[in-house]
Scaffold this motif. Structure first.
Motif, short mmCIF file in Angstrom:
data_model
loop_
_atom_site.label_atom_id
_atom_site.label_comp_id
_atom_site.label_asym_id
_atom_site.label_seq_id
_atom_site.Cartn_x
_atom_site.Cartn_y
_atom_site.Cartn_z
N SER A 1 50.56 45.05 14.49
CA SER A 1 50.33 43.81 13.74
C SER A 1 48.98 43.77 13.04
O SER A 1 48.76 42.97 12.14
CB SER A 1 50.45 42.61 14.69
OG SER A 1 49.49 42.72 15.74
N SER B 1 46.30 44.80 10.45
CA SER B 1 46.35 45.40 9.12
C SER B 1 45.42 46.60 9.05
O SER B 1 44.43 46.70 9.79
CB SER B 1 45.96 44.38 8.05
OG SER B 1 44.59 44.03 8.17
N ARG B 2 45.71 47.50 8.15
CA ARG B 2 44.89 48.69 7.98
C ARG B 2 43.49 48.34 7.50
O ARG B 2 42.51 48.96 7.92
CB ARG B 2 45.56 49.65 7.00
CG ARG B 2 46.79 50.33 7.56
CD ARG B 2 47.51 51.14 6.52
NE ARG B 2 48.22 50.28 5.57
CZ ARG B 2 49.01 50.73 4.60
NH1 ARG B 2 49.19 52.05 4.45
NH2 ARG B 2 49.63 49.91 3.79
N ARG C 1 41.81 45.59 8.13
CA ARG C 1 41.05 45.03 9.25
C ARG C 1 40.63 46.14 10.22
O ARG C 1 39.51 46.11 10.75
CB ARG C 1 41.90 44.00 9.99
CG ARG C 1 41.16 43.34 11.14
CD ARG C 1 42.05 42.44 11.95
NE ARG C 1 41.38 42.01 13.17
CZ ARG C 1 41.99 41.43 14.19
NH1 ARG C 1 43.30 41.19 14.14
NH2 ARG C 1 41.33 41.07 15.27
N ARG D 1 43.85 50.44 2.21
CA ARG D 1 44.96 49.50 2.03
C ARG D 1 46.14 50.16 1.31
O ARG D 1 47.30 49.89 1.61
CB ARG D 1 44.47 48.29 1.25
CG ARG D 1 45.54 47.24 1.03
CD ARG D 1 45.00 46.09 0.21
NE ARG D 1 46.02 45.08 -0.05
CZ ARG D 1 45.82 44.02 -0.82
NH1 ARG D 1 44.64 43.82 -1.38
NH2 ARG D 1 46.81 43.16 -1.01
#
Length: 333
Positions: A124, A126-127, A129, A329
């Protein structure tokens, strides 16, 4: 009648933990790179203790100089041992390279190589983050350590910084290891290593390429370091004989010196380097030399030069960081 409230912990519950603690992704990043982080912290503690001791040794030497802190001997610097200060400056100069190669390059490249990045991408989190947390946690370790080393080395060098014979302020050992410069150089090399690791996706190859990148950064920085200054020019028109040379501060870095002619032109100071004094004087008269022109950088500009250079490096660091987040991203896995 008052009542007493029990402060005992009920059975089967965890006691409340006080104080700051890492959790979630921050804890994961710290746990993953804890060996490198703790190694840097331990080495910094040792270096700080050693420099504090050397500062005491230097103070003892200076107290033995007649008239200190206003020495009466013009050759007082020759009586001060500068070898350990020079060794320490050389060692500190390698820190940005070491950080970039051994911390920056493997930071993401290792996860890409062993498949951890794909596992993270499937969760869950994100890349962006994940990468931001890695960069942020690493920076929170590297920046304070760099600041402490910069402050300690500046404190050690402080009593003798006015003497270029001990450590010239315009050279890398002094300029690059004090003020904001070591922090900015370290951060730029760190994010550069991370970017290289993301692109190459192989740890060992990334470390080798980052080594070349870090060395190139040091070379380019050393070449343009003095261009950060505002050059001061002083001229005279009372000839070039004895006591005619313009007054330049002892701590200043001299860039160039030339003869000044009557029509305002500058010619090289070796233009009239004749075999005899008579011939030299005739040459000076023929060229209508009336005085000197000297370009120099005063020591008082050191701090402004450092902050100007550091701002450029930090701007480059920010640009590389944006690229890292954008690439992570779009094309991380």
């Amino acid at each position: 009648m008052s009542t007493l409230t029990s402060t005992s912990t009920p059975a089967g519950t965890e006691p409340v933990r006080r104080g700051p603690r890492l959790s979630g992704l921050n804890w994961l990043v710290w746990h993953q790179h804890r060996v490198a982080f703790w190694t840097l912290i331990a080495l910094t503690v040792v270096a700080v203790g050693w420099m504090a001791y050397q500062r005491g040794q230097l103070t003892d030497q200076l107290n033995g100089v007649p008239g200190w802190p206003h020495p009466t001997d013009d050759d007082w610097a020759a009586k001060v041992d500068r070898s350990r200060l020079a060794w320490a400056a050389t060692g500190l100069g390698f820190i940005p390279v070491v950080i970039g190669v051994f911390l920056g390059a493997p930071l993401v490249a290792g996860d890409l190589e062993n498949g951890t990045a794909k596992l993270v991408a499937s969760q869950s989190v994100s890349r962006v983050r994940w990468i931001a947390t890695k960069l942020g946690t690493t920076a929170l370790v590297v920046v304070p350590l760099s600041v402490v080393l910069s402050v300690m080395f500046g404190w050690w060098w402080g009593p003798v910084r006015s003497s270029p014979n001990i450590l010239d302020w315009s050279t890398g050992p002094a300029f690059d290891n004090t003020g904001p410069v070591p922090v900015a150089l370290t951060l730029f090399t760190l994010v550069g290593g991370v970017a290289i690791g993301m692109l190459l996706r192989r740890t060992l190859l990334s470390m080798v390429v980052t080594l070349g990148f870090a060395v190139a950064v040091q070379l380019v920085w050393s070449y343009f370091r003095l261009d950060l200054a505002n050059v001061v020019t002083v001229t005279t028109s009372n000839g070039v004989g004895e006591n005619a040379y313009p007054a330049v501060p002892d701590t200043a870095y001299s860039i160039d010196q030339s003869y000044l002619t009557a029509n305002g032109d500058l010619i090289g100071w070796g233009s009239c380097n004749e075999a005899t004094e008579k011939a030299a004087n005739a040459c000076l008269e023929q060229k209508q030399v009336i005085g000197w022109s000297v370009d120099y950088i005063p020591f008082s500009q050191m701090s402004s030069m450092q902050w100007f250079g550091a701002s450029i490096l930090l701007a480059l660091t920010a640009a590389v960081t944006v690229f890292i987040l954008f690439w992570g991203r779009r094309r991380l896995v």
